[in-house]
Write a protein that holds these residues in place. Structure first.
Motif, mmCIF file in Angstrom:
data_model
loop_
_atom_site.group_PDB
_atom_site.id
_atom_site.type_symbol
_atom_site.label_atom_id
_atom_site.label_comp_id
_atom_site.label_asym_id
_atom_site.label_seq_id
_atom_site.Cartn_x
_atom_site.Cartn_y
_atom_site.Cartn_z
ATOM 1 N N MET A 1 -24.081 11.357 28.108
ATOM 2 C CA MET A 1 -25.301 12.181 27.958
ATOM 3 C C MET A 1 -25.514 13.060 26.682
ATOM 4 O O MET A 1 -24.941 13.980 26.376
ATOM 5 C CB MET A 1 -25.648 12.941 29.024
ATOM 6 C CG MET A 1 -26.957 13.563 29.238
ATOM 7 S SD MET A 1 -27.485 14.404 30.646
ATOM 8 C CE MET A 1 -27.096 13.042 31.696
ATOM 9 N N ASN A 2 -26.396 12.317 25.747
ATOM 10 C CA ASN A 2 -26.657 12.982 24.533
ATOM 11 C C ASN A 2 -27.757 13.951 24.157
ATOM 12 O O ASN A 2 -27.512 15.018 23.860
ATOM 13 C CB ASN A 2 -26.780 11.732 23.311
ATOM 14 C CG ASN A 2 -25.604 10.925 23.216
ATOM 15 O OD1 ASN A 2 -24.605 11.634 23.503
ATOM 16 N ND2 ASN A 2 -25.991 10.072 22.490
ATOM 17 N N ASP A 3 -28.735 13.693 24.755
ATOM 18 C CA ASP A 3 -30.147 14.666 24.925
ATOM 19 C C ASP A 3 -30.578 14.926 26.265
ATOM 20 O O ASP A 3 -30.277 13.952 27.100
ATOM 21 C CB ASP A 3 -31.210 14.276 24.291
ATOM 22 C CG ASP A 3 -30.713 13.768 22.473
ATOM 23 O OD1 ASP A 3 -29.982 14.578 21.863
ATOM 24 O OD2 ASP A 3 -31.481 12.987 21.888
ATOM 25 N N VAL A 4 -30.721 16.294 26.419
ATOM 26 C CA VAL A 4 -31.166 16.503 27.915
ATOM 27 C C VAL A 4 -32.385 17.823 27.666
ATOM 28 O O VAL A 4 -31.947 18.506 26.941
ATOM 29 C CB VAL A 4 -30.061 17.071 28.734
ATOM 30 C CG1 VAL A 4 -29.274 18.091 28.290
ATOM 31 C CG2 VAL A 4 -30.326 17.152 30.220
ATOM 32 N N ASN A 33 -26.650 18.317 22.802
ATOM 33 C CA ASN A 33 -28.182 18.381 22.500
ATOM 34 C C ASN A 33 -28.996 18.680 23.415
ATOM 35 O O ASN A 33 -29.457 17.892 24.295
ATOM 36 C CB ASN A 33 -28.816 17.275 21.628
ATOM 37 C CG ASN A 33 -29.951 17.555 20.866
ATOM 38 O OD1 ASN A 33 -30.332 18.784 20.644
ATOM 39 N ND2 ASN A 33 -30.537 16.523 20.450
ATOM 40 N N ALA A 34 -29.197 19.918 23.793
ATOM 41 C CA ALA A 34 -30.010 20.269 25.026
ATOM 42 C C ALA A 34 -31.342 21.287 24.645
ATOM 43 O O ALA A 34 -31.031 22.145 23.962
ATOM 44 C CB ALA A 34 -28.984 21.039 26.108
ATOM 45 N N GLU A 35 -32.210 20.962 25.451
ATOM 46 C CA GLU A 35 -33.366 21.717 25.375
ATOM 47 C C GLU A 35 -33.595 22.501 26.602
ATOM 48 O O GLU A 35 -33.686 21.454 27.578
ATOM 49 C CB GLU A 35 -34.844 20.990 24.866
ATOM 50 C CG GLU A 35 -36.060 21.874 24.891
ATOM 51 C CD GLU A 35 -37.265 21.171 24.406
ATOM 52 O OE1 GLU A 35 -37.999 21.291 24.970
ATOM 53 O OE2 GLU A 35 -36.892 19.804 23.889
ATOM 54 N N ILE A 36 -33.672 23.717 26.792
ATOM 55 C CA ILE A 36 -33.454 24.292 28.155
ATOM 56 C C ILE A 36 -34.340 25.518 27.829
ATOM 57 O O ILE A 36 -34.207 26.386 27.014
ATOM 58 C CB ILE A 36 -31.996 24.957 28.380
ATOM 59 C CG1 ILE A 36 -30.926 23.806 28.323
ATOM 60 C CG2 ILE A 36 -32.019 25.381 29.866
ATOM 61 C CD1 ILE A 36 -29.534 24.285 28.402
ATOM 62 N N CYS A 37 -35.296 25.794 28.913
ATOM 63 C CA CYS A 37 -36.128 26.877 28.755
ATOM 64 C C CYS A 37 -36.343 27.291 30.073
ATOM 65 O O CYS A 37 -36.194 26.813 31.161
ATOM 66 C CB CYS A 37 -37.760 25.956 28.321
ATOM 67 S SG CYS A 37 -38.452 24.835 29.500
ATOM 68 N N LYS A 106 -25.291 16.338 38.211
ATOM 69 C CA LYS A 106 -26.302 15.579 39.042
ATOM 70 C C LYS A 106 -27.185 14.745 38.406
ATOM 71 O O LYS A 106 -27.317 13.487 38.835
ATOM 72 C CB LYS A 106 -27.516 16.716 39.631
ATOM 73 C CG LYS A 106 -26.913 17.087 41.076
ATOM 74 C CD LYS A 106 -28.091 18.105 41.458
ATOM 75 C CE LYS A 106 -28.609 17.197 42.471
ATOM 76 N NZ LYS A 106 -28.630 17.544 43.785
ATOM 77 N N LEU A 107 -27.325 14.823 37.051
ATOM 78 C CA LEU A 107 -28.066 13.788 36.197
ATOM 79 C C LEU A 107 -27.185 12.619 36.190
ATOM 80 O O LEU A 107 -27.674 11.646 35.990
ATOM 81 C CB LEU A 107 -28.240 14.510 34.786
ATOM 82 C CG LEU A 107 -29.487 15.430 34.749
ATOM 83 C CD1 LEU A 107 -29.609 16.163 33.334
ATOM 84 C CD2 LEU A 107 -30.788 14.747 34.807
ATOM 85 N N GLU A 108 -25.984 12.808 35.875
ATOM 86 C CA GLU A 108 -25.070 11.326 35.658
ATOM 87 C C GLU A 108 -24.974 10.764 36.809
ATOM 88 O O GLU A 108 -25.092 9.487 36.739
ATOM 89 C CB GLU A 108 -23.557 12.158 35.227
ATOM 90 C CG GLU A 108 -23.363 12.708 33.964
ATOM 91 C CD GLU A 108 -21.964 13.139 33.420
ATOM 92 O OE1 GLU A 108 -21.024 12.802 34.218
ATOM 93 O OE2 GLU A 108 -21.851 13.481 32.424
ATOM 94 N N THR A 109 -24.931 11.199 38.030
ATOM 95 C CA THR A 109 -24.781 10.527 39.166
ATOM 96 C C THR A 109 -26.019 9.883 39.368
ATOM 97 O O THR A 109 -26.021 8.808 39.928
ATOM 98 C CB THR A 109 -24.294 11.145 40.210
ATOM 99 O OG1 THR A 109 -25.278 12.476 40.542
ATOM 100 C CG2 THR A 109 -22.993 11.816 40.326
ATOM 101 N N SER A 110 -27.272 10.399 39.137
ATOM 102 C CA SER A 110 -28.681 9.896 39.253
ATOM 103 C C SER A 110 -28.798 8.609 38.362
ATOM 104 O O SER A 110 -29.671 7.623 38.703
ATOM 105 C CB SER A 110 -29.743 10.608 39.136
ATOM 106 O OG SER A 110 -29.955 11.143 37.766
ATOM 107 N N TYR A 111 -28.223 8.330 37.188
ATOM 108 C CA TYR A 111 -28.391 7.504 36.158
ATOM 109 C C TYR A 111 -27.233 6.110 36.581
ATOM 110 O O TYR A 111 -27.444 5.224 35.899
ATOM 111 C CB TYR A 111 -28.203 7.926 34.638
ATOM 112 C CG TYR A 111 -29.131 8.672 34.464
ATOM 113 C CD1 TYR A 111 -30.531 8.645 34.577
ATOM 114 C CD2 TYR A 111 -29.016 9.874 33.830
ATOM 115 C CE1 TYR A 111 -31.549 9.356 34.079
ATOM 116 C CE2 TYR A 111 -30.113 10.989 33.284
ATOM 117 C CZ TYR A 111 -31.336 10.620 33.373
ATOM 118 O OH TYR A 111 -32.324 11.210 33.255
ATOM 119 N N VAL A 112 -26.677 6.515 37.368
ATOM 120 C CA VAL A 112 -25.352 5.496 37.757
ATOM 121 C C VAL A 112 -26.226 4.265 38.633
ATOM 122 O O VAL A 112 -26.938 4.408 39.283
ATOM 123 C CB VAL A 112 -24.390 6.105 38.532
ATOM 124 C CG1 VAL A 112 -23.598 5.005 39.249
ATOM 125 C CG2 VAL A 112 -23.687 6.843 37.704
#
Length: 112
Positions: A1-4, A33-37, A106-112
């Motif tokens: 995962m590169n951008d999140v 590369n993460a944009e977190i707000c 969670k993101l990785e498992t949702s993209y599988v």
């Protein structure tokens, strides 16, 4: 995962700001590369309605009651956003690294 893109919602966006800064630091250390707000639940709901670029929406444990409403907004607006309540202990300890790790998993498992 590169951008999140991660949005963290709490009662007003203030208490989650410190957690978000720790998450951002952990992301930088991982060369992610993460944009977190951080924002309040009401504003977060509006952003979720209007924006389809939010990968994950983290909910502060003090407003966990809003999870169903936010999931409904995401579903009604065809959003693929992962919605997750942050662990109360990790949140209380301001463990941004652990919270980031959990949501990335969670993101990785949702993209599988």
């Amino acid at each position: 995962m590169n951008d999140v893109v991660i949005m963290f919602v709490c009662a007003g966006g203030m208490s989650s700001s410190l957690v978000v800064s720790k998450m951002q630091k952990a992301a930088e250390e991982q060369a992610l590369n993460a944009e977190i707000c951080a924002t309040g639940v009401g504003h977060g709901k509006e952003i979720l309605k209007d924006g389809d670029d939010i990968d994950a929406l983290l909910i502060g444990p003090q407003v966990c009651f809003s999870a169903n409403e936010l999931e409904k907004v995401a579903e009604e607006n065809n959003r693929k956003t992962i919605i997750h309540v942050a662990d109360m202990r990790d949140y209380g300890m301001v463990d941004g690294e652990k919270i980031l790790k959990d949501i990335l998993n969670k993101l990785e498992t949702s993209y599988v």
